[in-house]
Structure formats: structure tokens, C-alpha cells
Design a protein around this motif. Structure first.
Motif, mmCIF file in Angstrom:
data_model
loop_
_atom_site.group_PDB
_atom_site.id
_atom_site.type_symbol
_atom_site.label_atom_id
_atom_site.label_comp_id
_atom_site.label_asym_id
_atom_site.label_seq_id
_atom_site.Cartn_x
_atom_site.Cartn_y
_atom_site.Cartn_z
ATOM 1 N N ALA A 25 -18.180 44.206 -9.835
ATOM 2 C CA ALA A 25 -18.742 42.723 -9.625
ATOM 3 C C ALA A 25 -20.107 42.416 -9.046
ATOM 4 O O ALA A 25 -21.090 41.987 -9.625
ATOM 5 N N ARG A 26 -20.925 43.328 -8.516
ATOM 6 C CA ARG A 26 -22.740 43.473 -8.390
ATOM 7 C C ARG A 26 -23.006 43.709 -10.226
ATOM 8 O O ARG A 26 -24.305 42.925 -10.278
ATOM 9 N N TYR A 27 -22.569 44.816 -10.870
ATOM 10 C CA TYR A 27 -22.981 44.476 -12.414
ATOM 11 C C TYR A 27 -22.232 43.193 -12.668
ATOM 12 O O TYR A 27 -23.537 42.999 -14.020
ATOM 13 N N PHE A 28 -21.607 42.388 -12.477
ATOM 14 C CA PHE A 28 -21.312 40.981 -13.534
ATOM 15 C C PHE A 28 -21.931 40.454 -12.979
ATOM 16 O O PHE A 28 -21.882 39.150 -13.895
ATOM 17 N N LEU A 29 -21.497 40.047 -11.490
ATOM 18 C CA LEU A 29 -22.213 38.991 -11.032
ATOM 19 C C LEU A 29 -23.790 38.384 -9.610
ATOM 20 O O LEU A 29 -23.984 37.387 -9.714
ATOM 21 N N GLY A 30 -24.246 39.791 -10.884
ATOM 22 C CA GLY A 30 -25.555 40.205 -9.046
ATOM 23 C C GLY A 30 -25.066 40.311 -7.373
ATOM 24 O O GLY A 30 -24.246 40.483 -7.375
ATOM 25 N N GLU A 31 -26.751 40.520 -6.981
ATOM 26 C CA GLU A 31 -26.584 40.863 -5.534
ATOM 27 C C GLU A 31 -25.146 39.751 -4.713
ATOM 28 O O GLU A 31 -25.201 38.452 -5.533
ATOM 29 N N VAL A 32 -24.982 40.098 -3.716
ATOM 30 C CA VAL A 32 -24.670 39.161 -2.730
ATOM 31 C C VAL A 32 -24.822 38.911 -1.454
ATOM 32 O O VAL A 32 -25.893 39.470 -0.549
ATOM 33 N N LYS A 33 -24.444 37.647 -1.051
ATOM 34 C CA LYS A 33 -25.926 36.890 -0.306
ATOM 35 C C LYS A 33 -24.792 37.479 1.283
ATOM 36 O O LYS A 33 -25.059 37.545 2.103
ATOM 37 N N HIS A 34 -22.992 36.959 1.113
ATOM 38 C CA HIS A 34 -22.393 37.925 2.371
ATOM 39 C C HIS A 34 -21.166 37.422 1.640
ATOM 40 O O HIS A 34 -20.596 37.587 1.033
ATOM 41 N N LEU A 35 -20.000 38.024 2.412
ATOM 42 C CA LEU A 35 -19.187 38.293 2.610
ATOM 43 C C LEU A 35 -17.965 38.415 3.868
ATOM 44 O O LEU A 35 -18.191 38.575 4.712
ATOM 45 N N ARG B 19 -20.222 35.618 -1.694
ATOM 46 C CA ARG B 19 -20.744 34.763 -2.137
ATOM 47 C C ARG B 19 -21.969 35.051 -2.856
ATOM 48 O O ARG B 19 -22.990 36.382 -2.174
ATOM 49 N N HIS B 20 -22.636 35.389 -4.280
ATOM 50 C CA HIS B 20 -23.358 35.932 -5.025
ATOM 51 C C HIS B 20 -24.522 35.157 -4.720
ATOM 52 O O HIS B 20 -24.756 33.586 -4.413
ATOM 53 N N ASN B 21 -25.853 35.241 -4.655
ATOM 54 C CA ASN B 21 -26.993 34.584 -5.038
ATOM 55 C C ASN B 21 -27.185 34.063 -5.698
ATOM 56 O O ASN B 21 -27.740 32.919 -5.610
ATOM 57 N N SER B 22 -26.351 34.515 -6.660
ATOM 58 C CA SER B 22 -25.802 33.598 -7.706
ATOM 59 C C SER B 22 -25.880 32.316 -7.618
ATOM 60 O O SER B 22 -26.011 30.745 -8.547
ATOM 61 N N GLY B 23 -24.730 32.065 -6.958
ATOM 62 C CA GLY B 23 -23.836 30.529 -6.009
ATOM 63 C C GLY B 23 -22.053 31.190 -6.728
ATOM 64 O O GLY B 23 -21.652 30.858 -6.169
ATOM 65 N N ALA B 24 -22.210 32.494 -7.327
ATOM 66 C CA ALA B 24 -20.437 32.841 -7.796
ATOM 67 C C ALA B 24 -19.798 33.736 -6.593
ATOM 68 O O ALA B 24 -20.701 33.611 -5.208
ATOM 69 N N VAL B 25 -19.210 32.763 -6.552
ATOM 70 C CA VAL B 25 -17.482 33.761 -5.787
ATOM 71 C C VAL B 25 -16.669 34.455 -6.129
ATOM 72 O O VAL B 25 -16.476 34.303 -7.268
ATOM 73 N N SER B 26 -16.983 35.721 -5.586
ATOM 74 C CA SER B 26 -16.119 36.378 -6.602
ATOM 75 C C SER B 26 -14.960 37.185 -4.960
ATOM 76 O O SER B 26 -15.274 37.110 -4.338
ATOM 77 N N ILE B 27 -13.643 37.546 -6.168
ATOM 78 C CA ILE B 27 -12.737 38.767 -5.462
ATOM 79 C C ILE B 27 -12.185 39.622 -5.301
ATOM 80 O O ILE B 27 -11.878 39.651 -7.034
ATOM 81 N N VAL B 28 -12.629 41.247 -4.413
ATOM 82 C CA VAL B 28 -12.544 41.599 -4.803
ATOM 83 C C VAL B 28 -11.263 42.512 -4.299
ATOM 84 O O VAL B 28 -11.563 42.281 -3.582
ATOM 85 N N GLU B 29 -10.256 43.204 -4.783
ATOM 86 C CA GLU B 29 -9.204 43.838 -4.652
ATOM 87 C C GLU B 29 -8.898 44.526 -4.575
ATOM 88 O O GLU B 29 -9.651 45.329 -5.748
ATOM 89 N N SER B 30 -8.219 46.235 -3.365
ATOM 90 C CA SER B 30 -7.986 47.135 -3.626
ATOM 91 C C SER B 30 -6.963 47.992 -2.886
ATOM 92 O O SER B 30 -7.159 47.234 -1.494
ATOM 93 N N THR B 31 -6.000 48.745 -3.560
ATOM 94 C CA THR B 31 -4.725 48.585 -2.362
ATOM 95 C C THR B 31 -4.269 49.938 -3.521
ATOM 96 O O THR B 31 -4.415 50.324 -4.822
ATOM 97 N N TYR B 32 -4.039 50.878 -2.482
ATOM 98 C CA TYR B 32 -2.783 52.066 -2.738
ATOM 99 C C TYR B 32 -1.668 51.738 -2.885
ATOM 100 O O TYR B 32 -0.733 52.882 -2.342
#
Length: 350
Positions: free
Chosen positions: A189-199, A221-234
Motif C-alpha cells: 500500500a505504501r509502495y503504490f499509494l505513498g505514506e499514511v496519515k492515519h488508519l 488515509r494516505h498523505n495524497s488523500g487516497a484511501v486504501s483497505i488492506v485485508e489479511s487472513t489465514y
């Protein structure tokens, strides 16, 4: 460091996933890397690896550093040993690649970075998802401007594959899926959208035999204004299972990228659609379904070797990886508090 000088590689930890590192260094011999020593507390594992890959075996890391003239060490042990082994490398003026996760705690990660800085030694973290062929191709499409400015994304690693069979210690970890695989997806998510403001983050424990969280959903919420959802599960229950693929959707001002099962990337750009296979080729030592992850180890090791030889920081240097680990810390804090959390920041000492 002169480009013509060969680089003497040491490797500590000859267990399950380390076999991919051993094969990668063997492949990189033609590019200037010489695997000269391997070490494992289990002497039999070290001897087996040494015999297969033409290195000298050790069961004590300090003895290896003392006896061998090593330039760069690949630390592929479990995270609880990373701090001590990285410090040992720094004391011997040896560059170090540390397997992810960097360490069990944020404080330990900072200690590893500051120890390397104090000794003036090179340090990187083997955060390999961003080096996978498919993920590099996604980044290339973003960088081309085809989808415009990315402003929303969903990235997921959802599986029911029995990861505990090969790594049974994971079932005992109190911090599990975020720190084991979620960290990879957070880094993407950092690699594609940049640094993160808060989560914010919600965790679940759906598997009865594990101690830590096996499912995590993070919204950032990324510093660029983008929003990402990161999911992980086993704990996924789906046939067919996508293991070990990372599936994603990235939307931008001019189009979108979707990566689905079977390494298929679909790109929409300004009303035009195309599809591309972005999977990795099979190498002599890789096999399905692990091949994408295995080849990513080779790409990561090559990147580390080239940057080390040039005297430049790796893309996933120790300092850079603190920014990814900060997302892990913030995710656990957010899950515990039910609040939005800003990632912690490391301030270098003078």
C-alpha cells in the motif's frame, strides 16, 4: 565499493523459507555474489545447506563472523533473534539484510537501525512482496500515468492454506497475521499509494488453534488523500484458494488496475481495457503455487546485492522499513483502542 569486487555472502538460518534465499544467492554467483558460509543452531541443517550450496557450515554466528571474511550477511531466522544477530553483524562491520518482520517490537526495530548507524554499516530488510514480478508490473502501470492519480485501493492476502504446517511456531505468536503477512500488504500500500496519515483496524481470531489474530482489516488515509483497505487472513474458506497471491484493485482519476486470481492484471485507461498475465516464470528451483514468492526472493536479493555494491541504500533500507513497521504498530493500537491512529515516527539521533 568497487563494482568489480566480488561480494562474500553469509547466511544465518537454514530453515523452511531460507531455502529460497540459498537458491537466490546461488543464482547470483554469476553477478558477483559468493555464498561462503551458512549458519544454523541446528548443525545438521547448516551442514546440509553447506553441502548443497558449496559453503562452509557453522552452528554459532559469532564463530562464523570471526572465522570468515564476510561482506554481507542474510539473516533469515525468526524475528526474536534479529536484534542480536544484526548487532553482531554491525560489530563486525558487515552489511546486513534482515528478514521481515524486522523484529517483534517497534523499539527493537529502532535499536537495530540505530546500532547499524552507530557502526556505519549497511542495513536492509528483506521485504519482498514489492519486488515480485507482478507487483513491479502494477507499479510500472501506475508510473506510466495510465490510471492517472491513484485515489482508492483494496489489497488483500486472504487464504485458508495451512501456513502452520511449515511454520508451526506461528500458531504461538500473540501478534500473528498483521505482523506475519499483513506487513507485506501494508508495504505494498505504501509502495503504490505513498505514506499514511492515519488508519483504523479491526482484528478477529477465527481459528481455534492460534493465539494471535488470524484476520485483520485495515483502512488507511494516505498523505495524497487516497484511501486504501488492506485485508489479511489465514482463516478464509474459499475454493479455489488464492494462496499465495495478493489480489488488488487500484482506482485512479483516469482508470483502474485489477489483479485477480491466476496472475491476471486488467487495466482500464481512459475508456480502453486490456488484460495481461503478470505471473513469474518457473525457475529451476521454483514450483507452483510458491513460484511468484520464490522469484521475488531472487529479485530482492539482486536488488540488495546491487545497492550494497554501489554503496547506496536499498529501497527497503532499515530506515525505510520503519515506515512499514509503523503501520503494523498503528494497526495493533487502532484495533485495541477502536480509534484512528497516526503511525509512530522515528526521529534519528544526532
Amino acid at each position: 565499493m568497487p563494482e568489480s569486487k566480488r561480494t562474500r555472502i553469509g547466511l544465518i538460518g537454514c530453515g523452511f523459507y531460507a531455502q529460497n534465499h540459498l537458491h537466490a544467492w546461488s543464482d547470483l554467483k554469476a553477478e558477483g555474489a559468493d555464498l561462503v558460509a551458512v549458519c544454523d543452531l541446528d548443525g545438521a541443517k547448516a551442514e546440509a545447506a553447506a553441502k548443497q550450496f558449496g559453503a562452509k557450515a557453522y552452528s554459532d554466528a559469532r564463530a562464523m563472523f570471526t572465522a570468515e571474511q564476510i561482506d554481507l550477511v542474510d539473516i533469515t531466522t525468526q524475528m526474536n533473534s534479529h536484534k542480536a544477530l544484526a548487532a553482531l553483524a554491525a560489530e563486525h562491520k558487515v552489511g546486513a539484510i534482515v528478514q521481515k518482520p524486522f523484529a517483534p517490537t517497534w523499539a527493537d526495530c529502532i535499536d537495530i537501525v540505530e546500532t547499524a548507524k552507530r557502526h556505519g554499516t549497511w542495513l536492509a530488510v528483506h521485504e519482498n512482496f514489492r519486488f515480485a514480478t507482478g507487483m513491479r508490473r502494477v507499479r510500472a502501470v501506475i508510473d506510466s500515468g495510465a490510471i492517472g492519480q491513484p485515489n482508492w485501493a483494496r489489497l488483500g492476502f486472504r487464504t485458508g492454506y495451512d501456513v502452520f504446517k511449515g511454520q508451526p511456531y506461528l500458531a504461538e505468536e500473540k501478534r500473528l497475521v498483521i505482523l506475519d503477512v499483513g506487513i507485506h500488504v501494508l508495504d505494498l500500500a505504501r509502495y503504490f499509494l505513498g505514506e499514511v496519515k492515519h488508519l483504523t483496524c479491526e482484528t478477529q481470531k477465527r481459528l481455534p488453534h492460534v493465539k494471535g489474530e488470524d484476520t485483520a482489516t485495515v483502512m488507511m488515509r494516505h498523505n495524497s488523500g487516497a484511501v486504501s483497505i488492506v485485508e489479511s487472513t489465514y482463516a478464509a474458506r474459499k475454493i479455489p484458494d488464492a494462496f499465495p497471491e495478493t489480489l488488488l484493485e487500484i482506482e485512479g482519476t483516469e482508470g483502474s488496475i485489477v489483479v485477480g486470481r491466476g496472475d491476471k492484471m486488467q487495466v482500464t485507461t481512459q475508456g480502453i481495457f486490456f488484460e495481461e498475465n503478470i505471473g513469474s516464470p518457473l525457475l529451476s528451483w521454483t514450483s507452483r503455487p510458491w513460484h511468484n514468492s520464490q522469484e521475488a526472493v531472487l529479485h530482492t536479493s539482486r536488488h540488495m546485492l546491487n545497492r550494497f555494491r554501489a554503496g547506496d541504500a536499498a529501497d527497503t533500507s532499515g530506515e525505510d522499513n520503519l515506515k512499514t513497521y509503523a503501520l503494523v504498530e498503528a494497526a495493533y493500537e487502532a484495533a485495541a483502542s477502536g480509534q484512528s491512529v497516526k503511525p509512530p515516527q522515528w526521529i534519528a539521533k544526532n
